[in-house]
Design an enzyme around this catalytic site. Structure first.
Site, PDB file in Angstrom:
ATOM      1  N   HIS A   7     -11.156   6.339   6.052  1.00 53.13           N
ATOM      2  CA  HIS A   7     -10.443   7.273   6.941  1.00 53.13           C
ATOM      3  C   HIS A   7     -10.144   6.652   8.275  1.00 53.13           C
ATOM      4  O   HIS A   7      -9.033   6.707   8.787  1.00 53.13           O
ATOM      5  CB  HIS A   7     -11.370   8.448   7.310  1.00 53.13           C
ATOM      6  CG  HIS A   7     -11.515   9.456   6.252  1.00 53.13           C
ATOM      7  ND1 HIS A   7     -12.540  10.330   6.240  1.00 53.13           N
ATOM      8  CD2 HIS A   7     -10.756   9.730   5.208  1.00 53.13           C
ATOM      9  CE1 HIS A   7     -12.428  11.114   5.208  1.00 53.13           C
ATOM     10  NE2 HIS A   7     -11.354  10.763   4.561  1.00 53.13           N
ATOM     11  N   ARG A  47       3.119   6.093   1.405  1.00 52.58           N
ATOM     12  CA  ARG A  47       1.943   5.843   0.557  1.00 52.58           C
ATOM     13  C   ARG A  47       1.119   7.122   0.455  1.00 52.58           C
ATOM     14  O   ARG A  47       0.354   7.434   1.363  1.00 52.58           O
ATOM     15  CB  ARG A  47       1.079   4.742   1.171  1.00 52.58           C
ATOM     16  CG  ARG A  47       1.655   3.344   1.058  1.00 52.58           C
ATOM     17  CD  ARG A  47       0.646   2.343   1.583  1.00 52.58           C
ATOM     18  NE  ARG A  47       0.934   1.004   1.157  1.00 52.58           N
ATOM     19  CZ  ARG A  47       1.406   0.038   1.959  1.00 52.58           C
ATOM     20  NH1 ARG A  47       1.641   0.298   3.224  1.00 52.58           N
ATOM     21  NH2 ARG A  47       1.621  -1.162   1.488  1.00 52.58           N
ATOM     22  N   ARG A  58       6.122   7.564  -2.805  1.00 53.40           N
ATOM     23  CA  ARG A  58       5.529   6.886  -3.955  1.00 53.40           C
ATOM     24  C   ARG A  58       4.426   7.749  -4.549  1.00 53.40           C
ATOM     25  O   ARG A  58       3.609   8.314  -3.819  1.00 53.40           O
ATOM     26  CB  ARG A  58       4.943   5.537  -3.511  1.00 53.40           C
ATOM     27  CG  ARG A  58       4.253   4.814  -4.636  1.00 53.40           C
ATOM     28  CD  ARG A  58       3.858   3.424  -4.261  1.00 53.40           C
ATOM     29  NE  ARG A  58       2.694   3.396  -3.396  1.00 53.40           N
ATOM     30  CZ  ARG A  58       2.176   2.273  -2.902  1.00 53.40           C
ATOM     31  NH1 ARG A  58       2.751   1.111  -3.153  1.00 53.40           N
ATOM     32  NH2 ARG A  58       1.115   2.313  -2.139  1.00 53.40           N
ATOM     33  N   GLU A  87       6.196  -4.936  -9.242  1.00 51.12           N
ATOM     34  CA  GLU A  87       4.985  -5.531  -8.666  1.00 51.12           C
ATOM     35  C   GLU A  87       4.267  -6.417  -9.671  1.00 51.12           C
ATOM     36  O   GLU A  87       3.316  -7.109  -9.327  1.00 51.12           O
ATOM     37  CB  GLU A  87       3.993  -4.434  -8.250  1.00 51.12           C
ATOM     38  CG  GLU A  87       4.561  -3.426  -7.288  1.00 51.12           C
ATOM     39  CD  GLU A  87       3.510  -2.451  -6.808  1.00 51.12           C
ATOM     40  OE1 GLU A  87       2.950  -2.701  -5.734  1.00 51.12           O
ATOM     41  OE2 GLU A  87       3.251  -1.447  -7.481  1.00 51.12           O
ATOM     42  N   ASN A 113       3.363  -7.494  -2.210  1.00 51.86           N
ATOM     43  CA  ASN A 113       1.919  -7.688  -2.004  1.00 51.86           C
ATOM     44  C   ASN A 113       1.251  -7.894  -3.364  1.00 51.86           C
ATOM     45  O   ASN A 113       0.447  -8.808  -3.549  1.00 51.86           O
ATOM     46  CB  ASN A 113       1.287  -6.461  -1.333  1.00 51.86           C
ATOM     47  CG  ASN A 113       1.900  -6.173   0.011  1.00 51.86           C
ATOM     48  OD1 ASN A 113       2.559  -7.029   0.585  1.00 51.86           O
ATOM     49  ND2 ASN A 113       1.704  -4.970   0.525  1.00 51.86           N
ATOM     50  N   ASP A 114       1.606  -7.032  -4.293  1.00 55.04           N
ATOM     51  CA  ASP A 114       1.036  -7.165  -5.630  1.00 55.04           C
ATOM     52  C   ASP A 114       1.764  -8.226  -6.447  1.00 55.04           C
ATOM     53  O   ASP A 114       1.127  -8.987  -7.172  1.00 55.04           O
ATOM     54  CB  ASP A 114       1.063  -5.814  -6.355  1.00 55.04           C
ATOM     55  CG  ASP A 114      -0.102  -4.941  -5.944  1.00 55.04           C
ATOM     56  OD1 ASP A 114      -1.221  -5.479  -5.864  1.00 55.04           O
ATOM     57  OD2 ASP A 114       0.098  -3.747  -5.671  1.00 55.04           O
ATOM     58  N   ARG A 168      -5.315 -10.585  -3.676  1.00 60.72           N
ATOM     59  CA  ARG A 168      -4.773 -10.377  -2.332  1.00 60.72           C
ATOM     60  C   ARG A 168      -5.855 -10.077  -1.290  1.00 60.72           C
ATOM     61  O   ARG A 168      -5.599 -10.136  -0.090  1.00 60.72           O
ATOM     62  CB  ARG A 168      -3.715  -9.264  -2.339  1.00 60.72           C
ATOM     63  CG  ARG A 168      -4.230  -7.902  -2.683  1.00 60.72           C
ATOM     64  CD  ARG A 168      -3.112  -6.932  -3.004  1.00 60.72           C
ATOM     65  NE  ARG A 168      -2.813  -6.040  -1.896  1.00 60.72           N
ATOM     66  CZ  ARG A 168      -2.006  -4.985  -1.984  1.00 60.72           C
ATOM     67  NH1 ARG A 168      -1.381  -4.711  -3.117  1.00 60.72           N
ATOM     68  NH2 ARG A 168      -1.795  -4.218  -0.955  1.00 60.72           N
ATOM     69  N   CYS A 186       9.374  -3.651  -0.265  1.00 67.67           N
ATOM     70  CA  CYS A 186       8.474  -2.916   0.625  1.00 67.67           C
ATOM     71  C   CYS A 186       7.103  -3.558   0.786  1.00 67.67           C
ATOM     72  O   CYS A 186       6.196  -2.944   1.327  1.00 67.67           O
ATOM     73  CB  CYS A 186       8.337  -1.475   0.171  1.00 67.67           C
ATOM     74  SG  CYS A 186       7.550  -1.328  -1.427  1.00 67.67           S
TER      75      CYS A 186
END
Ligand code: PEP
Ligand code: MG
Length: 783
Positions: free
Chosen positions: A382, A489, A525, A624, A647-648, A658, A695
């Site tokens: 959080h 996200r 997403r 991805e 990223n993936d 990663r 993205c």
């Protein structure tokens, strides 16, 4: 309804009282004659009547149904509402003598679900036959959604209290051998040398400033635990501390709701519920009688609770132990007269804490925090999410930081690399000061130019959107001039909830984002959980290889109900026609078809309920996984757009985790193999006539921008604060020349070669002499 539920939380002091107040509330809200709550037994095989308003009170505890038995058991087993006008004529109906049920005709039952698990059933009945319509069903479901976590918490508190009463009392370990006293070094000692520590990069940015150690408000090892002969006084002090902590929590909840949105305030409802719980407060009072000292009593009870929670296997429930700990410490702080609000923070302080907690942002003066460092926790906690949203650089999981920190000493935090330097020498400090100044000056000036379009010299328009996940982030979109949300996200909400968020809460969030952005585009997403974004779901256990395991769309396809609930919530936000749906981690056409079929059934459900939405909402997939890039042609024929998640894609193409420090030097999205898969995807998209965006973090990487423009990407969605820099780069480029550079990079043999090609592109476009970004780019290129 939310306010009413908050009220129930505030007025209820144990499980029975909570349930009693809930049934009263539902009867009032739905104008029904009966409301009853059945709770699931721990075995998940039976339901027992726990509370009723309208049926015979003696029936409570006596009526017991198997899952699937009767209308109530059926609602639990099927996890969906059941509405019957004449219940007694229904073959599924099961009559229990002595309940007084024979007077009632119609029945509406809806399961109480927590993360898809039926923890009970909420039932209303009426004397007159009534045909429950969709509105009635929706209303009861809303009640059930809001009430389920409250019931679950009350139940959990009850469970802990019961098991502990049965256990022999744990003897508290007073002299806490493991606890270290901080700050005891004396001034005469020679200053220790500078130190570099590493943690997880959590929120990007550089900060240089004095360290401030956010002490646990209570240092357990230093307290006075001597018994007080005046037991009455101790009890009175305890009462005062509890009620002060209670009103402090009200303030925190309101403040968090105001600043970050109501969905984040829900955490504090749990805390309030604990303080109102008779089991908890009664235990502490009894412990005062035992020990003669309120502090000692609190500590004993906290130890007991902690041990019980730690022994629970389910990670979701185990985590609830930290809520109790948090609350207990708050009461201790009040008992000691420590006021959280009075943290004497110097301007520009680097705050060091055990972990970054949401409450810190409500209680500290955030504008004085230059950076945050935490000994524990990861980038998806959080607190980490809050830090990113507030653009406060942060590094988490820095082992040994609390022990090594000397308050007031200078430190450097590099949030992007996860590095922390304590007591840096003059040269290092000067280097970071230069980097920081370069960055801040440029960023400030560029924000003032945000209204210029992102268009190359030869007129190719690139859409520059941003990746966000919180309502608070929308502010950053405006500040940095992003043209919409390229990636929303949604899992941040799930992480905040430690499980699947309720449909209604999602609806509210997506609607607010779509409305705030309209007519600018918003790509939402679907949940991308698992992998590095661990969420404690009961069926997600530790996997040997989580990045290749049960994550993202794969995971959601086996959680159909929450997946459909999310799709419904997104669909409801499509009425302004600025929303697109994005499916993450698609690896095959079969997966895409399964997900689309669920979307169709979600549409059907909304149609049946008469809810308006955009039937033609565009549905895209994230590229991805290398398999998706390799069959991009087939995928492009069955979706409306691509969004490339580098990223993936980088980690899967290069087989480089990663998140693993040891192989970080091998992780590079400019690797010619990654570029080749991007190129292949763009070509397939263009043949099918669908748009393609990118993205991953690569979209914010200045070196990558010329190559991405050159490969024909039409939309770049990155970190909001990077939008102005990327725009300057796009505006300086010539699309034709960028395309040539991209072709050479595709032919490059090594990463070094592709970097050199990209760097030459920036240089040729005159960007290294740009008044705002020039020196920063030169720094990036090591010049
Ligand atoms: C990506 O993988 O590039 C992406 C944008 O998704 P995430 O970083 O959320 O996995
Ligand atoms: Mg991804």
């Amino acid at each position: 309804m939310l306010a009413d539920v908050a009220d129930v939380v505030a007025r209820s002091h144990d499980l029975q009282e909570t349930l009693g107040n809930v049934v009263e509330l539902v009867v009032k809200k739905l104008g029904a004659d009966v409301c009853s709550i059945y709770l699931t037994d721990p075995s998940l095989e039976h339901l027992t009547l726990w509370a009723t308003r309208g049926l015979a009170p003696e029936a409570v505890g006596r009526v017991r149904l198997a899952f699937g038995e009767g209308l109530v058991g059926q609602a639990a087993r099927e996890r969906k509402p059941i509405a019957v006008e004449r219940a007694q004529d229904d073959p599924r109906f099961r009559f229990f003598p002595g309940t007084g049920e024979e007077r009632f005709q119609s029945l509406l039952a809806t399961p109480l679900l927590v993360r898809g698990m039926p923890i009970g059933v909420l039932v209303v009945q009426t004397e007159q036959p009534r045909q429950f319509d969709t509105q009635d069903i929706d209303l009861l479901q809303t009640c059930a959604q809001l009430i389920a976590p409250v019931v679950m918490n009350a139940r959990l508190l009850d469970l802990v209290a019961r098991t502990e009463e049965e256990r022999s009392r744990v003897v508290a370990k007073l002299v806490n051998s493991g606890l270290q006293l901080h700050g005891l070094r004396t001034a005469e000692q020679a200053p220790p040398p500078s130190v570099e520590l590493r943690g997880s990069p959590t929120s990007a940015g550089i900060a240089i400033g004095p360290l401030y150690r956010l002490e646990d408000p209570v240092d357990l090892a230093r307290l006075d635990y001597a018994p007080n002969p005046d037991e009455v006084q101790e009890k009175r002090d305890l009462q005062r501390a509890i009620s002060e902590a209670r009103s402090e929590l009200d303030d925190v909840r309101d403040e968090v709701a105001e600043r970050f949105g109501p969905e984040f305030a829900a955490v504090f409802n749990t805390h309030i519920q604990i303080l109102e719980d008779k089991g908890f407060t009664g235990r502490v009072e009894r412990a005062v009688e035992d020990s003669g000292n309120a502090l000692q009593a609190l500590r004993d009870v906290l130890d007991d609770y902690r041990q019980t929670f730690e022994s629970i296997e389910d990670p979701y429930f185990r985590e609830r132990g930290s809520d109790i700990e948090d609350v207990g410490r708050r009461v201790m702080a009040r008992l000691l007269g420590v006021r959280h609000h009075n943290v004497p923070l110097q301007d520009g302080s680097i705050v060091v804490a055990k972990e970054i907690l949401p409450a810190h942002f409500a209680l500290l003066e955030t504008e004085k925090i230059a950076a945050l460092i935490a000994e524990h926790g990861g980038a998806t906690s959080h607190g980490a999410i809050f830090a990113r949203s507030l653009e406060i650089p942060a590094v988490t999981g820095v082992t040994g930081i609390l022990e090594a920190t000397r308050p007031g000493e200078l430190a450097i935090v590099d949030g992007a690399s996860g590095r922390v330097y304590l007591r840096p020498d003059a040269a290092l400090r000067a280097e970071y000061e230069r980097a920081q100044q370069r960055y801040e000056l440029a960023a400030e000036h560029l924000d003032t130019l945000k209204y210029r379009p992102a268009e190359t010299r030869d007129g190719r328009r690139i859409l520059l959107t941003a990746n966000v996940g919180l309502l608070n982030d929308l502010r950053l979109i405006e500040q940095h001039g992003a043209e919409g949300v390229g990636l929303f996200r949604t899992e941040l909400l799930a992480i905040a909830h430690r499980g699947f968020p309720e449909e209604e809460e999602q609806e509210r969030l997506y609607e607010r984002v779509a409305k705030a952005m309209a007519p600018r585009p918003v790509t939402i997403r679907t949940l991308d959980l698992g992998g590095d974004k661990a969420v404690p779901l009961p069926d997600v256990t530790d996997e040997e290889n989580p990045q290749l395991g049960w994550r993202s769309t794969r995971l959601m396809l086996s959680h159909e109900a929450p997946f459909r609930a999310q799709l419904r919530a997104i669909l409801r936000a499509t009425t302004r026609c600025n929303v697109r749906v994005l499916l993450p981690l698609i690896g095959s056409v079969e997966e895409l078809r399964l997900a689309r079929a669920l979307l169709e059934s979600a549409k059907e459900e909304l149609c049946n309920r008469g809810v308006p939405f955009d039937r033609d909402v565009p549905v895209g997939i994230m590229i991805e996984v290398p398999s998706a890039a390799l069959i991009a042609g087939a995928l492009a024929r069955e979706c409306d757009f691509f969004s490339i998640g580098t990223n993936d894609l980088t980690q899967y193409t290069l087989a480089v985790d990663r998140g693993n420090e040891r192989v970080a030097h091998l992780y590079d999205p400019l690797h010619p193999a990654v570029l080749a898969l991007i190129d292949r995807s763009v070509r397939a998209a263009s043949r099918a006539g669908i748009p393609v965006s990118l993205c991953g973090e690569m979209a914010s990487n200045p070196l990558a921008v010329p190559l991405l423009v050159g490969l024909g990407i039409g939309e770049l969605s990155g970190t909001p604060s990077a939008v102005p820099v990327v725009k300057e780069i796009v505006r300086a480029l010539d699309a034709g020349k960028a395309a040539e550079a991209a072709r050479s990079a595709l032919e490059a043999a090594t990463v070094e070669d592709s970097h050199a090609i990209a760097a030459a592109c920036l240089r040729e476009a005159g960007l290294l002499d740009h008044p705002d970004v020039g020196s920063w780019l030169r720094g990036l290129l090591g010049e």
